[in-house]
Design a protein around this motif. Sequence first.
Motif, short mmCIF file in Angstrom:
data_model
loop_
_atom_site.label_atom_id
_atom_site.label_comp_id
_atom_site.label_asym_id
_atom_site.label_seq_id
_atom_site.Cartn_x
_atom_site.Cartn_y
_atom_site.Cartn_z
N ARG A 158 0.82 -1.22 0.00
CA ARG A 158 0.00 0.00 0.00
C ARG A 158 0.85 1.27 0.00
N TYR A 165 -4.35 5.46 3.33
CA TYR A 165 -4.84 4.43 4.24
C TYR A 165 -6.36 4.27 4.15
N GLN A 276 -11.23 7.26 10.72
CA GLN A 276 -11.30 6.95 12.14
C GLN A 276 -9.93 6.42 12.54
N HIS A 277 -9.32 7.03 13.53
CA HIS A 277 -7.93 6.67 13.86
C HIS A 277 -7.79 6.32 15.34
N PRO A 278 -6.92 5.35 15.65
CA PRO A 278 -6.72 5.00 17.06
C PRO A 278 -5.66 5.89 17.73
N THR A 280 -3.97 6.63 21.81
CA THR A 280 -3.94 6.28 23.24
C THR A 280 -4.35 7.49 24.06
N THR A 300 -2.74 12.65 22.69
CA THR A 300 -1.58 13.40 22.21
C THR A 300 -1.14 12.77 20.90
N ILE A 301 -1.07 13.61 19.87
CA ILE A 301 -0.95 13.08 18.51
C ILE A 301 0.27 13.66 17.80
N LYS A 302 1.00 12.77 17.13
CA LYS A 302 2.17 13.22 16.37
C LYS A 302 1.79 13.35 14.89
N GLY A 305 0.89 11.60 8.93
CA GLY A 305 0.33 11.41 7.58
C GLY A 305 -0.82 12.36 7.31
N PHE A 307 -4.03 12.59 7.93
CA PHE A 307 -4.94 13.01 8.99
C PHE A 307 -4.18 13.74 10.10
N THR A 308 -3.12 13.14 10.58
CA THR A 308 -2.43 13.71 11.75
C THR A 308 -1.72 15.03 11.42
N ILE A 346 6.40 8.95 19.76
CA ILE A 346 5.04 9.19 20.26
C ILE A 346 4.56 8.01 21.10
N THR A 349 2.92 8.10 24.85
CA THR A 349 1.56 8.44 25.33
C THR A 349 1.01 7.46 26.37
N PHE A 465 1.75 0.65 17.73
CA PHE A 465 0.98 1.68 17.03
C PHE A 465 0.89 1.37 15.55
#
Length: 468
Positions: A158, A165, A276-278, A280, A300-302, A305, A307-308, A346, A349, A465
């Motif tokens: 992919r 994704y 929809q993203h996972p 912690t 807390t998000i790094k 890609g 979305f982030t 990351i 978290t 992750f």
Amino acid sequence: MIHRHVWPDPAPVCLLCCRSLMRRFFQQERWWVAIYIAAVLSPLALVLITPSPPSRGFLVEFAMGLGFVGLAMLGLQFALTARFRSIGGRLGLDTMLQFHRQAGIIAALFVFGHVVVALASEPAYFVFLDPRDNFARAGALSLVIVLIPLLLVLTFYRERIGLPYEWWRLSHGIIGALILVIGLAHVIRVDYLIGTPAKRAVIGVLVVGAIALLIHTRLVRPWLARRRPWRVADVRRETPRIWTLTLQSDSEHGLRFLPGQCVWLTIDESPFSFQQHPFTISSTAAESIQSPPVRTFEVTIKELGDFTRQIGKVKPGSRAFVEGPYGTSVMDPEAKSPAVFIVGGIGVTPAICMLRTLRDLQRQRPLLLLYATRTVDGAAFENELACMKNEMDLNVVRLVEEPPDGWTGESGRFSAEILERVVKPPFDRDDTQYFICGPDSMMDLAELTLRDRGVSAVQIHSERFQIV
Ligand SMILES: Cc1cc2nc3c(=O)[nH]c(=O)nc-3n(C[C@H](O)[C@H](O)[C@H](O)COP(=O)(O)OP(=O)(O)OC[C@H]3O[C@@H](n4cnc5c(N)ncnc54)[C@H](O)[C@@H]3O)c2cc1C
């Protein structure tokens, strides 16, 4: 892929990651494995134990057996990814998805085995692929022969192909469902081994079950989420590429979670969306443990890609949907044994959530955080960790891969030697709990090193992750 640039060498990493996850799965979850195998073999067993038409020779019957097992495995693929908390909550999402991946390859081999052995043992079966005999049947079965390798290629290549994704996830579901429907229709139409009403009823139950599963995960669950909306209350920057979002419940419902668990988050989209993203939960679980449910929590998000990378632009007040919690790599805050956190990037978290929980619950135990990042300013929560060192029995070891001039702490990439050096008394006890989260290669190395040191699997809690 998370941090592949920091921890290269993806092929062996992937193999090790699969191996360690699957080993954990088979060691700890023998019952689930037994149930899975029973479910896979049940259609075949049904055919074998009930009256059947005369045998068509060993190879033909063997080919049919391969087909039944392959189809059952394909059907179960949907159950494995349906994120049922009763199963996923116990086994862990990473384990379930890795199992789904391996099972998908084996199912494809079974289906191909069915085609090859059937055609080789009985050339008359080529009629199934002859459009002159039956155009729709030949078209559908030929499509399956093309779709199965396509499904595998899109999954394993992919990123190289450059497929986003979300598009992959959508196409994966559609292609998988199509293969299953054609396969079931093929079994029903051939009608040789399932000719009795009882066998047809079982096949019917399986078909209805698969459709119900799809309706539940894609329609009912998002519809329920619509009635429990959340809102982004705050967005704050932790480092140049790391952001913390505060989520607030907009309904009377809240969330009960344990330190180390994650949620699937949808922001500014319909709950039916594939975006929809996972993530912690990084905020304290103290309130969730003492007086659940909580109506506010943080993730807390790094930036990584599509979305982030947009996460810093999310406006406070944006609508959000929360599914969960999930995750088995949780900490028991009442335990007294030492805890060692081995985290990279990351992957900090879950550790920060656990540390905040212990601090807020005022539970004392020896704690060691080995926190690896590529650069010094890539580390989040530095000030808070410095304060925690005064409030708790906490030792923080920073490992920087590309340290600046004058850096006096640990430097370089994570290695077995560093682990040996920092995990010393009182952390080398038999009951020490290890929480590992970071790039796959780092996690593999940490797990292998600990196992080599005689640490048992139950003392090691890993959260991966990178699951697809
Ligand atoms: C259990 C778990 C907990 C996580 N916790 C955190 C966290 O606390 N903080 C954090 O920053 N990141 C966390 N992640 C990773 C986070 O989910 C991905 O970084 C994010 O989904 C990437 O999305 P993207 O569109 O920005 O990147 P993309 O470029 O689209 O994807 C980058 C990689 O992230 C993974 N990914 C992308 N979308 C999804 C999705 N919907 N579901 C699963 N995997 C996906 C894929 O492996 C993909 O190759 C966690 C992942 C898992 C599985």
